[in-house]
Design a protein around this motif. Structure first.
Motif, PDB file in Angstrom:
ATOM      1  N   ALA A 172       3.101   5.395   3.049  1.00  0.00           N
ATOM      2  CA  ALA A 172       1.878   4.725   2.603  1.00  0.00           C
ATOM      3  C   ALA A 172       1.014   5.656   1.772  1.00  0.00           C
ATOM      4  O   ALA A 172       0.937   6.858   2.035  1.00  0.00           O
ATOM      5  N   GLY A 173       0.360   5.069   0.764  1.00  0.00           N
ATOM      6  CA  GLY A 173      -0.575   5.809  -0.072  1.00  0.00           C
ATOM      7  C   GLY A 173      -1.980   5.255   0.041  1.00  0.00           C
ATOM      8  O   GLY A 173      -2.881   5.714  -0.658  1.00  0.00           O
ATOM      9  N   ALA A 174      -2.153   4.262   0.909  1.00  0.00           N
ATOM     10  CA  ALA A 174      -3.456   3.612   1.058  1.00  0.00           C
ATOM     11  C   ALA A 174      -3.380   2.658   2.249  1.00  0.00           C
ATOM     12  O   ALA A 174      -2.317   2.510   2.861  1.00  0.00           O
ATOM     13  N   TYR A 175      -4.536   2.044   2.558  1.00  0.00           N
ATOM     14  CA  TYR A 175      -4.584   1.010   3.602  1.00  0.00           C
ATOM     15  C   TYR A 175      -5.039  -0.315   2.998  1.00  0.00           C
ATOM     16  O   TYR A 175      -5.776  -0.340   2.016  1.00  0.00           O
ATOM     17  N   THR A 178       0.835  -1.208   0.000  1.00  0.00           N
ATOM     18  CA  THR A 178       0.000   0.000   0.000  1.00  0.00           C
ATOM     19  C   THR A 178       0.867   1.255   0.000  1.00  0.00           C
ATOM     20  O   THR A 178       0.411   2.331   0.371  1.00  0.00           O
ATOM     21  N   MET A 179       2.128   1.097  -0.396  1.00  0.00           N
ATOM     22  CA  MET A 179       3.023   2.250  -0.358  1.00  0.00           C
ATOM     23  C   MET A 179       2.842   3.130  -1.596  1.00  0.00           C
ATOM     24  O   MET A 179       2.392   2.669  -2.639  1.00  0.00           O
ATOM     25  N   GLN A 180       3.205   4.386  -1.450  1.00  0.00           N
ATOM     26  CA  GLN A 180       3.140   5.312  -2.574  1.00  0.00           C
ATOM     27  C   GLN A 180       4.129   4.882  -3.657  1.00  0.00           C
ATOM     28  O   GLN A 180       5.194   4.346  -3.361  1.00  0.00           O
ATOM     29  N   ASP A 181       3.761   5.174  -4.888  1.00  0.00           N
ATOM     30  CA  ASP A 181       4.631   4.817  -6.000  1.00  0.00           C
ATOM     31  C   ASP A 181       5.334   6.088  -6.473  1.00  0.00           C
ATOM     32  O   ASP A 181       4.890   6.758  -7.397  1.00  0.00           O
TER      33      ASP A 181
END
Lengths: 565, 565
Positions: free
Chosen positions: B395-398, A4-7
């Motif tokens: 993180a960009g999401a859960y 769920t990490m940023q790209d």
């Protein structure tokens, strides 16, 4: 399962933005040879890099993937080009001003550079070259130098400062694929055409992080780094990129690479770190011996490019400048090893032994040794093989044009994608590399390797020998055998049998490695950078120009391999 | 244009291989509470991680993407699990043993862990939980503890050592996409269900490099790190991964987190670095005051989790343990800032000021401040906004299930993908973050923010006030206004007008920020970790349970916003 990490891509523009904001007050100081050096803050570099990118795009028509060459010394403007060109999506092509003119022209044409940014002081080199540069539309000149040399140029000529002056100081850097080309550098191999290595944003970013790790160079904004290694030489070992990640101040010598101005820079600007090849340090040491200076601030010196002699390391230690050996090549970005001794070493001589190795592989560089038969060799500190490396900042191919599959010559890259370094050496169980030879100079005799360098060093320790070079020559039985070419000291008279006996007795050379073929020559031929030109020696032998004496072999004739004896 | 660099994914297996070969003699030392601590070399850890992976695959049927939970203290076996599970392509799920049992069960079920590896000492916690864990097929127990507690378990129970004993000591780690899931960790938010953050191989690798940069923690194989921060708490701040990149020795306290054994570990094992939350250090300081120890080796202490009080920092300085503040959260891997003062600072007080900030953003973490109206605020050290961050280890999401699009709640992630940290603060022009509040506790009054923490600190400095909490309550005119809830000291009698005047005069609180609404309460309600429970306070107010006195407003009625006065 995805994370769920940023790209977020690893881009050189991010290094620039970080350096010019968080470390905006750090400085790039450029030596001018007169009066005060020129100082520019990281914030100013950031603003001017944006201006340069605007100028390249809007005035010179540079688009994504276009190559922009730089023919420049180490200075603030070259740092600006380092960041502006890749950040806007174009490709920085640093040109090695020490290359023969025709090779330089070949390289510019091969890369199809559309623009060359050049220092004024290098126009005497560039001007006669320009008519041969088929793709160069614009030349941008910066710094002092006689512009009239370009009077007849067919390319359009611009002044760097005029070009960027009115441009906006911010640029909306594009989000790029991190695997896209960022910069390129050609190796000046002695065989065949030069080969282009194309670095990616990703490889530069990761290499920079590695350089900043404490176990590597590990500099911070408390440091000032004197970058003597040229920016046209493998990205100045990655220092300009790495320093913008941590705010390390840069001290740039421009064209003042002579021992006297270097000593003055060190005394006046008090760098804490410096990086250069051994030749530079030899010169500096001689200068400091004649004219002592306060070099107290300089405590860490990174030496690479070729092996640092023990005497030089010891002399620098005495001056408080601790030498740290590193190994790398154009294809490795370049940091491949760095010689920090392991923690468990307490004995001074053992520690020195570790420091004289090429060093330890950092996380990110995987290594293996390949023997003459293609077999993997153990890390036992004794088995010598060709070093092969793998990692995200290591080349897997050579440039072959912007839209063409890159070249993967089989002698340079293994089938599974590792780089064959062409260096032969051993690796200790704790991962320290000791190089002994170039693969092309090693003698492949009956399925075993004989080190030409070991033979040469042993020969040159004989009191009658001035110089000695050993090359491989064809042999019906063993494939190859060593040919010893010896330059005797004036008035010396040692005969070959005596020298061979000396190799065995004093040089600790195994019997099966002792040369049968010997010749006396007037001088060892040298390459343009002063190395033994073994290619030329082999050519002389092949053409029959050398008068070779063949001694009775010491190798047992019935043996399967010479090593059996 | 593509680069010619090798395409080598950044994988946790590469960190393991590097650490267990190049740094094979580095050690993981685990405290046992009796006799000698247990020591295991990196080479042994590497071999045992391979054995564990074989056991998980061949005996327990673990496949790519399967989640394997760990309910463990900091010890060598937990380090083995850290490397084995992601390296084989499965997902490490560290379980926070401090969570309430029902939350822990919810998390295990949500992640659908198939296996739980547990320390024997934690079976009293695990055993009653097991019947509620719907997906757990196997429990693997290691270390001392009463196995009979699992007698009724429906899951199969295994001994860790028996399971791995006969397995091969090498594993052919798969080449994975570096963006694949490697590990997961749930945040224990006070509102709603816990949220899962799924780290990738890439994010862990890059975060590890960052931790090793000299400007960050910057440890080498000369160091030993006492990792008090739990491995179930955001990967122990990334230390186990980072240390395997550089050969830093690990000192693991297992369950011995009390001040006395920590002091003994520091004296006996002489770590050079330690990492923990302030509470741990407060306890250690008290212990060292009562019973002084030789802590001379420990020179660097990383403190995060919550702000380190100045008094604690000063006390540690006196003991020679230099505190370095850091900020981060589960969503940031966690390293988001680190408080190394800038190079130009020479004044001791100014330097201390920098050390008390949350720190500076490292390369790889981009930051911006967003005001109450969504506007971007300047880095001027004064404008307070919600901190938003972006970067490859953020993180960009859960997590929302293995094959489901992850959750991106709008209050947690901006439309352009940045993480909304929920922390409110300022950033100085040179990039130092100072946090002042949680966004949910800040009072949004007429388009401006009022810091509840500032008001509380000012109130609590009044001699009659024992405790004070300030929360936002709805206001027809300004949207929200502060409600001051005050606990008076025994026998104290300060009235609200007096306290308000004190805030203005002694507390330096702007007139428009002064509360009109006041109430006296017996005690401030606290959360399970001892923080002010403002959610509960707001609930009490909403339900009418608090008797509120409203003073005449100090805000000019005709003003557009309260700040206009």
């Amino acid at each position: 399962m995805l994370s769920t990490m940023q790209d977020v891509p690893l881009l050189i523009s991010r290094i620039l933005t970080h350096g010019s904001t968080i470390h905006g007050s750090s400085q790039v100081t450029t030596w001018t040879g007169e009066g005060d050096p020129h100082r520019r803050s990281y914030a100013e570099i950031g603003a001017r890099a944006a201006q340069l990118a605007h100028a390249l795009r809007d005035d010179l028509g540079i688009r994504a993937d276009d190559r922009v060459g730089t023919l420049m010394w180490n200075n603030a403007e070259h740092v600006e080009a380092y960041f502006a060109i890749p950040s806007m999506g174009a490709v920085l092509h640093t040109l090695n001003l020490r290359l023969p003119a025709e090779q330089l022209a070949w390289i510019v044409n091969h890369a199809a550079d559309r623009v060359v940014i050049a220092n004024g002081s290098l126009l005497p080199l560039l001007a006669p070259l320009l008519p041969h540069l088929r793709t160069v539309e614009h030349v941008v000149v910066c710094g002092p130098g006689d512009r009239s040399l370009l009077a007849d140029a067919s390319a359009r000529v611009h002044e760097y400062e005029d070009l960027i002056a009115a441009k906006p100081v911010a640029y909306d850097w594009p989000e790029l694929d991190e695997r896209r080309a960022a910069a390129m550098c050609y190796t000046s191999g002695t065989t065949g055409d030069p080969k282009g290595v194309v670095y990616s944003h990703r490889s530069v970013y990761l290499h920079s992080m590695q350089v900043n790790m404490a176990q590597s160079m590990g500099l911070t904004d408390q440091d000032t780094s004197l970058v003597v290694v040229p920016q046209f030489h493998v990205n100045a070992w990655g220092l300009p990129h790495a320093t913008f990640m941590t705010g390390v101040n840069l001290l740039m010598p421009d064209r003042f690479l002579q021992p006297a101005p270097l000593a003055e820079m060190i005394e006046r600007e008090r760098p804490t770190h410096a990086a250069a090849v051994p030749t530079i340090w030899q010169g500096l040491l001689a200068e400091l011996t004649v004219r002592p200076r306060d070099v107290g601030a300089l405590t860490q010196v990174t030496i690479g490019g070729s092996a640092c002699p023990r005497s030089l390391m010891e002399a620098f230690d005495k001056l408080g400048m601790r030498v740290c050996h590193a190994w790398g090549m154009t294809e490795t970005s370049p940091l491949g090893t760095i010689a920090r001794p392991p923690a468990h070493v307490t004995d001074a001589e053992e520690e020195f032994g570790y420091r004289l190795t090429q060093g330890r592989f950092p996380a990110g560089v995987e290594a293996r040794l390949t023997g003459p038969g293609g077999e993997r060799l153990p890390w036992d500190g004794a088995s010598a093989g060709e070093l092969e490396v793998r990692g995200p900042w290591i080349a897997g191919a050579y440039y072959n044009g912007p839209d063409v599959q890159p070249l993967r010559p089989a002698d340079k890259f293994s089938e599974d994608g590792w780089l064959k370094t062409g260096d032969v050496g051993t690796i200790s169980p704790d991962g320290y590399l000791t190089l002994t030879d170039r693969a092309k100079d090693v003698i492949k005799s009956g399925g075993e390797w004989i080190s030409s360098v070991d033979l040469e060093n042993a020969l040159m320790s004989h009191p009658d020998v001035a110089e000695a070079a050993v090359v491989a020559v064809p042999d019906d039985r063993w494939g190859e055998r060593p040919l010893a070419t010896v330059v005797l000291k004036e008035g010396a008279s040692a005969d070959f049998e005596t020298l061979r006996a000396f190799l065995a007795e004093e040089g600790n050379i195994a019997k099966w490695q002792l040369p049968e073929r010997w010749t006396v020559i007037a001088a060892v031929p040298k390459t343009s950078v002063g190395k033994f030109d073994k290619k030329k020696l082999r050519g002389l032998h092949k053409s029959g120009a050398l008068e070779v004496t063949t001694l009775a072999p010491q190798v047992r004739r019935g043996a399967e391999s010479p090593a059996a004896d």
